[in-house]
Write a protein that holds these residues in place. Structure first.
Motif, short mmCIF file in Angstrom:
data_model
loop_
_atom_site.label_atom_id
_atom_site.label_comp_id
_atom_site.label_asym_id
_atom_site.label_seq_id
_atom_site.Cartn_x
_atom_site.Cartn_y
_atom_site.Cartn_z
N LEU A 234 0.85 -1.19 0.00
CA LEU A 234 0.00 0.00 0.00
C LEU A 234 0.88 1.24 0.00
O LEU A 234 1.69 1.45 0.92
CB LEU A 234 -0.91 0.01 1.23
N LEU A 235 0.75 2.05 -1.03
CA LEU A 235 1.46 3.33 -1.13
C LEU A 235 0.56 4.44 -0.60
O LEU A 235 -0.56 4.60 -1.07
CB LEU A 235 1.84 3.60 -2.58
N ILE A 236 1.07 5.20 0.36
CA ILE A 236 0.38 6.39 0.86
C ILE A 236 1.21 7.60 0.44
O ILE A 236 2.30 7.84 0.98
CB ILE A 236 0.24 6.38 2.40
N ALA A 237 0.73 8.34 -0.55
CA ALA A 237 1.51 9.45 -1.12
C ALA A 237 0.74 10.75 -0.98
O ALA A 237 -0.33 10.91 -1.56
CB ALA A 237 1.82 9.17 -2.59
N GLY A 238 1.29 11.68 -0.23
CA GLY A 238 0.63 12.97 -0.06
C GLY A 238 0.98 13.60 1.27
O GLY A 238 1.59 12.97 2.14
N GLU A 239 0.57 14.84 1.43
CA GLU A 239 0.82 15.58 2.66
C GLU A 239 -0.39 15.52 3.58
O GLU A 239 -1.53 15.61 3.12
CB GLU A 239 1.14 17.04 2.34
N ALA A 251 0.88 5.35 14.33
CA ALA A 251 1.31 4.01 14.74
C ALA A 251 0.99 2.95 13.69
O ALA A 251 1.54 1.84 13.75
CB ALA A 251 0.65 3.65 16.06
N MET A 252 0.13 3.27 12.72
CA MET A 252 -0.27 2.30 11.71
C MET A 252 0.62 2.33 10.48
O MET A 252 0.73 1.34 9.75
CB MET A 252 -1.73 2.54 11.29
N LEU A 253 1.29 3.45 10.23
CA LEU A 253 2.05 3.61 9.00
C LEU A 253 3.30 2.74 8.91
O LEU A 253 3.68 2.34 7.80
CB LEU A 253 2.43 5.08 8.82
N PRO A 254 3.98 2.42 10.03
CA PRO A 254 5.17 1.57 9.90
C PRO A 254 4.87 0.08 9.68
O PRO A 254 5.79 -0.74 9.66
CB PRO A 254 5.90 1.78 11.24
N ALA A 255 3.61 -0.28 9.51
CA ALA A 255 3.23 -1.69 9.39
C ALA A 255 3.81 -2.32 8.12
O ALA A 255 4.12 -1.62 7.14
CB ALA A 255 1.71 -1.81 9.39
N PRO A 256 3.96 -3.65 8.09
CA PRO A 256 4.50 -4.34 6.91
C PRO A 256 3.68 -4.05 5.65
O PRO A 256 2.45 -4.02 5.69
CB PRO A 256 4.40 -5.82 7.30
N GLY A 257 4.37 -3.82 4.55
CA GLY A 257 3.71 -3.62 3.26
C GLY A 257 3.35 -2.19 2.94
O GLY A 257 2.93 -1.90 1.83
N ILE A 258 3.51 -1.27 3.89
CA ILE A 258 3.11 0.12 3.67
C ILE A 258 4.32 0.95 3.27
O ILE A 258 5.37 0.90 3.92
CB ILE A 258 2.43 0.71 4.92
N VAL A 259 4.16 1.71 2.20
CA VAL A 259 5.21 2.60 1.70
C VAL A 259 4.69 4.03 1.79
O VAL A 259 3.61 4.34 1.28
CB VAL A 259 5.58 2.27 0.24
N ARG A 260 5.46 4.89 2.44
CA ARG A 260 5.03 6.28 2.65
C ARG A 260 5.85 7.23 1.79
O ARG A 260 7.07 7.13 1.74
CB ARG A 260 5.20 6.62 4.13
N ARG A 261 5.17 8.13 1.09
CA ARG A 261 5.82 9.15 0.30
C ARG A 261 5.12 10.49 0.55
O ARG A 261 3.90 10.52 0.74
CB ARG A 261 5.78 8.83 -1.19
#
Length: 383
Positions: A234-239, A251-261
């Motif tokens: 899952l890519l989460i891209a945005g401000e 606390a949910m964003l560092p979970a396995p499979g998540i990519v933050r941009r």
């Protein structure tokens, strides 16, 4: 035929004043306006923010970037484009309490002054409290404008409810192809640079991150999908534009499979768009807007999950995936995510139908011609 030609010539002779935020402003309205401006200039006289013009075209949205445009649109009425059919949050940021209560009463009656004061006191929760969306506060701009342009039936209905005599025109949200082609190899390299396995099914959430994007629900559903099918990402891209939401999901964003941009510049946006297999673009409560991100993603053949609403009712049933709002939202989202992750051919087929629909009915050329017609008609009626 000669009559139609004369009408077109008259429309092209009109000087349109174009008032909108433009790039490098980081807003979908700015991107939309830049594409429309370039196309309209090919077919007639268009000037950006002139002192005088035959017809003014005002692009309005629900944030402070539109402050001066909104004021001018009231002082010198023209064609108002409602990119959001809710201006409540915009007015909360522009008015003091007394002026806000007066504006609310102007829209909804003297008997609602008490409600207005209550909403003013609770404005910190305006991003998630449905009441702020249920009272769009459009009456003044819709009454004053010579015509109002909207992008979907929900916005048309809301505008008409605030001023029954207004001229409301629906013009589908425009689509512009990427300025440069991005091939599959480039998308694969982008995936690799982001640490995403080539064989994973990649979901993507793009744009400004606020409560109405339903990010907590998306993250919760993805956690269960990833547990059952580890070859998903899952890519989460945005401000983040909501500090409350950012704290809630931290606390949910560092979970396995998540990519933050963070915010993606234009070319990287298109790289990421090509790289994802499915876009999740939920909006609840809705603000009468048509998502430019959804239009872009559908236009390049990506399946998109959308909150089921009147805003999305023009899209064919088989060209997108509709997610039930409210209490059924999580289960509906989980079901659709599981389906496309396990059957990528189904996702690809939905994307192909989406591209055919968007490219056939949302092209920038068609939209510019419709804007020209509206502006030309307004000038003719006032002459």
């Amino acid at each position: 035929a000669r009559g139609n030609g004369a009408v077109r010539q008259a429309e092209e002779a009109v000087t349109v004043g174009f008032y909108a935020p433009l790039p490098p402003a980081r807003t979908g309205v700015a991107d939309y306006a830049a594409a429309l401006l370039a196309e309209m200039k090919k077919h007639g006289r268009v000037e950006v923010a002139p002192a005088n013009c035959d017809v003014a075209l005002y692009h309005l949205g629900n944030n402070g970037l539109h402050r001066d445009i909104y004021r001018r649109a009231l002082e010198k009425p023209g064609v108002a484009v409602l990119h959001d059919a809710v201006l409540h949050h915009f007015l909360l940021g522009q008015l003091d309490e007394a002026a806000y209560v007066e504006e609310f009463a102007y829209n909804y009656g003297e008997w609602n002054r008490g409600l207005a004061r209550e909403l003013w006191r609770g404005r910190a929760s305006s991003g998630s409290d449905r009441r702020y969306f249920d009272y769009p506060m459009l009456r003044r701009i819709v009454e004053r404008s010579r015509a109002v342009v909207v992008h979907n039936p929900a916005a048309a209905r809301v505008a008409g409810e605030h001023a029954s005599q207004a001229r409301v025109v629906e013009i589908p949200h425009l689509f512009v192809r990427p300025s440069s082609a991005i091939g599959g190899a480039e998308a694969i390299r982008w995936r690799q640079s982001a640490g995403i396995d080539i064989g994973s099914f990649l979901f993507g959430v793009f744009g400004y991150l606020r409560e109405s994007k339903r990010l907590m629900t998306v993250l919760d559903a993805f956690r269960e999908v990833h547990r059952a099918c580890p070859r998903t990402a899952l890519l989460i891209a945005g401000e983040f534009v909501s500090s409350d939401l950012q704290r809630a999901v931290s606390a949910m964003l560092p979970a396995p499979g998540i990519v933050r941009r963070p915010h993606l510049a234009d070319r990287e946006f298109w790289l990421a768009a090509r790289a994802v297999d499915c876009c999740i673009n939920l909006r609840y409560p809705a603000a009468g807007e048509t998502s430019g991100i959804a239009i872009r993603m559908m236009g390049i053949g990506k399946p998109v999950m959308l909150t089921e609403s009147l805003e999305c009712s023009r899209f064919p049933e088989d060209a997108c995936m509709r997610i039930a709002p409210g209490v059924a939202e999580r289960d509906s989202l989980l079901e659709h995510m599981t389906l496309v992750a396990s059957m990528p051919d189904v996702a690809a087929a939905i994307g192909e139908r989406a591209a055919a629909h968007i490219q056939g009915g949302h092209g920038v050329e068609k939209a510019a011609a419709q804007y020209r017609e509206v502006c030309g008609t307004c000038f003719s009626l006032s002459s």
